[in-house]
Design a protein around this motif. Sequence first.
Motif, PDB file in Angstrom:
ATOM      1  N   LYS A 258       0.811  -1.218   0.000  1.00  0.00           N
ATOM      2  CA  LYS A 258       0.000   0.000   0.000  1.00  0.00           C
ATOM      3  C   LYS A 258       0.849   1.274   0.000  1.00  0.00           C
ATOM      4  CE  LYS A 258      -4.106  -2.043   0.717  1.00  0.00           C
ATOM      5  NZ  LYS A 258      -3.853  -3.216  -0.123  1.00  0.00           N
ATOM      6  N   ILE A 259       1.963   1.212   0.738  1.00  0.00           N
ATOM      7  CA  ILE A 259       2.723   2.452   0.967  1.00  0.00           C
ATOM      8  C   ILE A 259       4.209   2.229   0.715  1.00  0.00           C
ATOM      9  CG2 ILE A 259       3.329   4.209   2.691  1.00  0.00           C
ATOM     10  CD1 ILE A 259       0.912   3.337   4.290  1.00  0.00           C
ATOM     11  N   ILE A 260       4.817   3.172   0.053  1.00  0.00           N
ATOM     12  CA  ILE A 260       6.278   3.176  -0.047  1.00  0.00           C
ATOM     13  C   ILE A 260       6.754   4.529   0.472  1.00  0.00           C
ATOM     14  CG2 ILE A 260       8.277   3.128  -1.585  1.00  0.00           C
ATOM     15  CD1 ILE A 260       6.910   1.155  -3.315  1.00  0.00           C
ATOM     16  N   ALA A 261       7.629   4.472   1.451  1.00  0.00           N
ATOM     17  CA  ALA A 261       8.204   5.708   1.976  1.00  0.00           C
ATOM     18  C   ALA A 261       9.672   5.742   1.586  1.00  0.00           C
ATOM     19  CB  ALA A 261       8.060   5.757   3.486  1.00  0.00           C
ATOM     20  N   MET A 262      10.087   6.859   1.027  1.00  0.00           N
ATOM     21  CA  MET A 262      11.493   7.021   0.654  1.00  0.00           C
ATOM     22  C   MET A 262      12.163   8.008   1.595  1.00  0.00           C
ATOM     23  SD  MET A 262      11.517   7.223  -3.460  1.00  0.00           S
ATOM     24  CE  MET A 262      10.088   8.241  -3.732  1.00  0.00           C
ATOM     25  N   SER A 263      13.425   7.754   1.854  1.00  0.00           N
ATOM     26  CA  SER A 263      14.178   8.688   2.681  1.00  0.00           C
ATOM     27  C   SER A 263      15.654   8.483   2.429  1.00  0.00           C
ATOM     28  CB  SER A 263      13.829   8.464   4.158  1.00  0.00           C
ATOM     29  OG  SER A 263      14.406   9.466   4.946  1.00  0.00           O
TER      30      SER A 263
ATOM     31  N   LEU B 192       8.114   4.232  -9.432  1.00  0.00           N
ATOM     32  CA  LEU B 192       7.296   3.437  -8.506  1.00  0.00           C
ATOM     33  C   LEU B 192       5.839   3.374  -8.965  1.00  0.00           C
ATOM     34  CD1 LEU B 192       8.801   4.643  -5.110  1.00  0.00           C
ATOM     35  CD2 LEU B 192       9.151   2.431  -6.210  1.00  0.00           C
ATOM     36  N   LEU B 193       5.323   4.508  -9.443  1.00  0.00           N
ATOM     37  CA  LEU B 193       3.901   4.535  -9.792  1.00  0.00           C
ATOM     38  C   LEU B 193       3.618   3.964 -11.189  1.00  0.00           C
ATOM     39  CD1 LEU B 193       3.085   7.993  -8.217  1.00  0.00           C
ATOM     40  CD2 LEU B 193       2.273   5.790  -7.400  1.00  0.00           C
ATOM     41  N   ASN B 194       4.601   4.035 -12.077  1.00  0.00           N
ATOM     42  CA  ASN B 194       4.346   3.528 -13.439  1.00  0.00           C
ATOM     43  C   ASN B 194       4.868   2.120 -13.655  1.00  0.00           C
ATOM     44  OD1 ASN B 194       3.095   5.900 -14.207  1.00  0.00           O
ATOM     45  ND2 ASN B 194       5.045   6.848 -14.767  1.00  0.00           N
TER      46      ASN B 194
ATOM     47  N   ASP C 108      -1.561   1.868  -7.967  1.00  0.00           N
ATOM     48  CA  ASP C 108      -2.319   2.300  -6.809  1.00  0.00           C
ATOM     49  C   ASP C 108      -1.461   2.210  -5.541  1.00  0.00           C
ATOM     50  OD1 ASP C 108      -4.338   3.011  -5.162  1.00  0.00           O
ATOM     51  OD2 ASP C 108      -5.284   1.036  -5.137  1.00  0.00           O
ATOM     52  N   LEU C 109      -0.595   3.195  -5.387  1.00  0.00           N
ATOM     53  CA  LEU C 109       0.343   3.175  -4.268  1.00  0.00           C
ATOM     54  C   LEU C 109       0.362   4.547  -3.613  1.00  0.00           C
ATOM     55  CD1 LEU C 109       3.854   1.762  -5.217  1.00  0.00           C
ATOM     56  CD2 LEU C 109       2.375   0.938  -3.399  1.00  0.00           C
ATOM     57  N   PHE C 110       0.606   4.566  -2.332  1.00  0.00           N
ATOM     58  CA  PHE C 110       0.852   5.839  -1.662  1.00  0.00           C
ATOM     59  C   PHE C 110       2.371   5.975  -1.558  1.00  0.00           C
ATOM     60  CE2 PHE C 110       1.553   8.665   1.820  1.00  0.00           C
ATOM     61  CZ  PHE C 110       0.492   9.561   1.793  1.00  0.00           C
ATOM     62  N   VAL C 111       2.940   6.957  -2.255  1.00  0.00           N
ATOM     63  CA  VAL C 111       4.392   7.133  -2.202  1.00  0.00           C
ATOM     64  C   VAL C 111       4.702   8.413  -1.431  1.00  0.00           C
ATOM     65  CG1 VAL C 111       6.525   7.343  -3.529  1.00  0.00           C
ATOM     66  CG2 VAL C 111       4.649   5.954  -4.414  1.00  0.00           C
ATOM     67  N   GLY C 112       5.451   8.277  -0.374  1.00  0.00           N
ATOM     68  CA  GLY C 112       5.758   9.430   0.466  1.00  0.00           C
ATOM     69  C   GLY C 112       7.250   9.636   0.630  1.00  0.00           C
ATOM     70  N   SER C 113       7.578  10.804   1.132  1.00  0.00           N
ATOM     71  CA  SER C 113       8.979  11.122   1.380  1.00  0.00           C
ATOM     72  C   SER C 113       9.126  11.501   2.852  1.00  0.00           C
ATOM     73  CB  SER C 113       9.367  12.295   0.479  1.00  0.00           C
ATOM     74  OG  SER C 113      10.473  12.965   1.010  1.00  0.00           O
ATOM     75  N   VAL C 114      10.129  10.947   3.484  1.00  0.00           N
ATOM     76  CA  VAL C 114      10.285  11.166   4.917  1.00  0.00           C
ATOM     77  C   VAL C 114      11.638  11.806   5.204  1.00  0.00           C
ATOM     78  CG1 VAL C 114      10.446  10.040   7.150  1.00  0.00           C
ATOM     79  CG2 VAL C 114       8.754   9.268   5.504  1.00  0.00           C
TER      80      VAL C 114
END
Length: 367
Positions: A98-103, A115-117, A122-128
């Motif tokens: 569901k979620i990918i967090a990058m940092s 990541l999305l293509n 259907d992913l939640f991609v975030g940056s931390v």
Amino acid sequence: MVLYLIWFLSSFLPATLPSSTSHPPAWVPWVYPISSLALEVKLFLFNGIATHTRKGQNFWDHLSENNVTYIFIPSGDVNELESQNIVPGPNTNLDCLKIIAMSGSPPLPKNYNFLLNKVKKDLFVGSVYGSTELLATFSAINLNIPAYACESQAPALGVDLHCFDSKGNSVVGQRGEMVVTAPTPSFPMYLWGDENNERMREAYFSKYGTGVWCQNDDGYFNPETKGFSIIGRSDNMLKQYGDTMSPDEIYLAIDHIKELKDYICVCQDSVCDDPRNILFVEMKKGCTFTHKIKKSIKQSIQQELSPISVPEVIMEVPGIPRNVNNKRMESLVKKIVMTNTIPEVTNIRNPDCLRYFCDIPEIVNYK
Ligand SMILES: *[C@@H]1O[C@H](CO)[C@@H](O)[C@H](O)[C@H]1NC(C)=O
């Protein structure tokens, strides 16, 4: 070797998740997620190289087999996965993910595209954004509001995060330095062997005065999205022809040049002349640093940034120093450029490359 930390969430997704980064054991991420166990989160720890494939199984198959819901991954490793085109196979089921967090380092727009293509639509991609010194993050993932490419959505709970201009005013919509202006429970109390807290005060509390934590990251709060992005290290700023910028801007501009393996850009100050920027590049195996490559580097920077952003010196070196967390060591290279001697360094992965930054006539003769 690169170590990964991947989180496996059992039955629910809390709106705000803790996060962390990869690499050596004893580094923050290996300690940091322990408290998640109290939320009945199962942790899936992956100790290996993300790009490694074996018997037709790749990184995404590990996630699929273990029903991983949330992963934390350094943005540098997303780059690697993309450059080696390591994508889920036709039979890889990523329904759970569901979620990918990058940092680890500021993510690039192309990381999101990949990541999305190429991984899952259907992913939640975030940056931390976080800090080793705090053993914590400054920003959090919030599933209730949109995430914009390359931006952290919001400060983490209890973190009074601001962007300061040089006078110490909190600014929005303007580049500045990221600071924390009120104590948070994760602030360190002491540094090892630092009697009277002198080193800590000097390193983190000297720039804007007592009570304002500053760790030399440049950032920007976006007035439209309310999110923020990290631009780079404020102590590694480049200066040339009166223009100031972050080395990361140069890196972003030349990142697509396939022949380049790595690069680092620093500013050389001069006593009699203006400061100028030097871009060192490392070529991929089998590629040569030709006049044509140099020209395409210049053109890319000219197009993406501006003609005055093109570093005055562009030269090849056999290796680019990276620290144990795999970050480029700009301040170290700058020191060598300025003094022509190699300072004592402990946290470096590839110390052998440093000697190639010494005794370069073009640099030594620029007084
Ligand atoms: C993953 O989910 C499937 C389907 O629910 C289940 O059969 C399998 O045992 C799960 N794998 C793990 C490692 O939990």
